[in-house]
Scaffold this active site. Sequence first.
Site, PDB file in Angstrom:
ATOM      1  CG  ASP A 112      -8.079  -7.453   6.045  1.00 24.14           C
ATOM      2  OD1 ASP A 112      -6.940  -7.889   5.776  1.00 24.14           O
ATOM      3  OD2 ASP A 112      -9.114  -7.820   5.449  1.00 24.14           O
TER       4      ASP A 112
ATOM      5  CG  ASP B 177      -2.023  -1.000   1.201  1.00 20.68           C
ATOM      6  OD1 ASP B 177      -2.106  -1.739   0.201  1.00 20.68           O
ATOM      7  OD2 ASP B 177      -2.745  -1.113   2.208  1.00 20.68           O
TER       8      ASP B 177
HETATM    9  C1  BGC Z   1      -1.316  -6.346   9.733  1.00 21.60           C
HETATM   10  C2  BGC Z   1      -0.059  -7.082  10.127  1.00 21.60           C
HETATM   11  C3  BGC Z   1      -0.182  -8.550   9.785  1.00 21.60           C
HETATM   12  C4  BGC Z   1      -0.574  -8.719   8.351  1.00 21.60           C
HETATM   13  C5  BGC Z   1      -0.792 -10.169   7.987  1.00 21.60           C
HETATM   14  C6  BGC Z   1      -1.639  -6.596   8.298  1.00 21.60           C
HETATM   15  O1  BGC Z   1      -2.860  -6.037   7.997  1.00 21.60           O
HETATM   16  O2  BGC Z   1      -1.143  -4.978   9.980  1.00 21.60           O
HETATM   17  O3  BGC Z   1       0.138  -6.944  11.516  1.00 21.60           O
HETATM   18  O4  BGC Z   1       1.046  -9.192  10.033  1.00 21.60           O
HETATM   19  O5  BGC Z   1      -1.737  -8.002   8.061  1.00 21.60           O
HETATM   20  O6  BGC Z   1      -1.920 -10.692   8.586  1.00 21.60           O
END
Ligand code: BGC
Length: 768
Positions: free
Chosen positions: A403, A182
């Site tokens: 998420d 992103d």
């Molecule tokens: C989170 C991370 C996580 C990743 C995978 C992201 O949205 O901020 O902390 O490791 O997703 O699940």
Amino acid sequence: MRSRSLRPRNGAAVRPLALAATLALTVAPLTVATTASAAERVDNPFVGADQYVNPYWSGNVTDAAAEAGGELGQKMLAVADTPTSVWMDRTSAIEGNVDGPGLRYHLDAALEQQQGDTPMVFNLVIYNLPGRDCYALASNGLLEPNAAGLAEYKDDYIDVIADMLAEPQYEDLRVVATIEPDSLPNLVTNISEPACQESAPYYREGTAYALDRLYEAGNVYSYIDAAHAGWLGWDSNAGPAVDVFKEVVTSTEHGYDTVAGFVTNTANSTPLEEPFLADEPFGSGGQVRQAEWFEWNRDFDELDWTEHLYSLAVTAGFPSDIGMLIDTSRNGWGGPDRPTTESTSTDLNTYVDESRVDRRTHRGAWCNPAGAGLGERPTVAPAGNPASHLDAYVWVKPPGESDGNSEEIPNDQGKSFDRMCDPTFNSPKLAGKLTGALGGAPLAGQWFQDQFEMLVTNAYPAIDGGSVDPDTEAPTAPSGLTATATTSTSVSLSWDASSDDTGVAGYTVRVDGATAATSATTSATVTGLAPSTTYAVTVTARDAAGNVSPTSAPLSVTTDEGGGTEDTEAPSVPAGLTAGAVTTSSVALSWDASSDDTGVTGYQVRRDGELVADVPGTSVTDSGLDAGTAYSYSVAAYDAAGNVSAASDALSVTTDEDDVEPGGACTVAYTANSWNTGFTGSFVVTNDSDAAVSDWELTFTFADGQQITQIWSAQAAQSGSAVTITPAAWSSTIAPGGSVSFGFNGSHSGTNTAPDDFALDGVSCDLA
Ligand code: BGC
């Protein structure tokens, strides 16, 4: 419409072989196959390689399957060994933290999963830029967008990761890095946002720094995150996006060499393909893309976007051998609501809404979207869309990980409450539509059982549709079995490697039908045989799922005559027996190699006259000892014919005194963040004793009726106020002075006093 390869690949986790070495029947020491030098760089790192299966994620899936049970649980188990990426989502993730084990654990586990010479891809996500997630809140991160944040990013994060990846033992791994989801896309479309303006210089410099350092590690293939079709697909976004990518890449020291390509759809759910929709005229003078859903964007899906992106990037100067990855972890959109045919409506919006497989409220809805399913299983060089230049479909976002939280949850991970994750919110970013997010979601990155159940239910291709077969295919029968050497009591054997769809995990040698040796390689030595005797030897291969091949053609071997040709010479007596590290419960021993006319096969180590180890090398650690106790050790060497040397001089070693203060064997640090009736607790348990603690159990009590509802990096059993914590696989041993961390979510009813009466394996702990 488009044709696609639906062939799934299963990752295969391999358990290290347990070698039961007995004196009579000794297994040849394993030779680890390594390539001569660091692996060369290849165009597509996935081709011909296996991919690392993260045991931590697989463990979550197995637990989820146990919780779901039934057919759904079976489907979960069918995908439990799918390769997923390992996210370095904050500096502490490198060492390991409450969310799971650190980078070294994963790299070592990847080496362990590697089979012979087959290269191993390790999928990694670099995700820690200063001012991260500038257009959202759920994954804001911990580094501030300022000089100090950038310095930490470079020195304590990128350098530490790059240095570790460059260590010689990892040089043959193919590390596929997703670079900063992103971030650069936000600089294209959200630069009017003050937070993105503030972060922009750090995103650019941080990304360039990461690309250079990872490139220099030698074994890293970096793919820059390029958002998804519903974000950058419009020409007015795609062109400027490629400009930003180019500016950043050409600002690196090593230029285009630093990038292998782009990864799209990371953690998003835009489908690979909208099978019933094409960018074509509709009605009188209209176009399908004019529908509200597409908002004039010609890129309907990820196959469109990767094709578009490839062509723009190469035109802009990127090398033509760049490749594209698509995160297909959650873009399946199967299940009962998936349309099965093109709509016949003559109203454009109705036509698109009834035809599209993407069931979101809006293409910008990114948080835990309801209705999504697992997408294509990881696939290497998927066929059918040459213009997309696809290196692979990968699972970057581990399915089942949230998420973002759907309600406020205090935390110390820089994760804020983003209302895009709140199902009751009509978002201005979604043209006023509801977010369509699932309720009850935990913090970003944490396990979200409801989401995983939904993703498995809605998988497309469906899991029970025959697209993920359980591994039932057995390896081929080993051929070419030959005896490379015989003595009067032993036979050395070699054979050709078997082949298998998921890879061969090892071989079993049988002599006259009885198991005589196991080997991870294509050779073994069977000892303990009688002179001048003819034996029938066979070999079978097995894979990680336990499928056993047909038996090889038998080989008839006759051992040498005893007497004249018999090897009767025993190895020399081992010298130089010394003790290295001594703890309260273990003694590390080493000695000089013995010599022998036919070669030394192994060593027997005796403690107080009793055989305690039989090893091929010249060192061993004897454990399980009592503190403050004197032991007498000796070592003898033996050869393949079973000739055993005399015992070495005895060495007396006294284990360390157990000087642990009663009640002071451990320290527990506890912190909690409470709100209304919920809270998040974090523990750090330190072993203050001089001995390692294994398979430990931590007990404590809650005073106010608190209940643990979810735990990570450990397991909890609660009965009333009494809680028993047992470790996760990677934290089952706490070294002397070492500590482990874990965290949990809980509920309380107003009062939330810290827990009490801590005991580690029954010894009470101090509270830090
Ligand atoms: C989170 C991370 C996580 C990743 C995978 C992201 O949205 O901020 O902390 O490791 O997703 O699940």
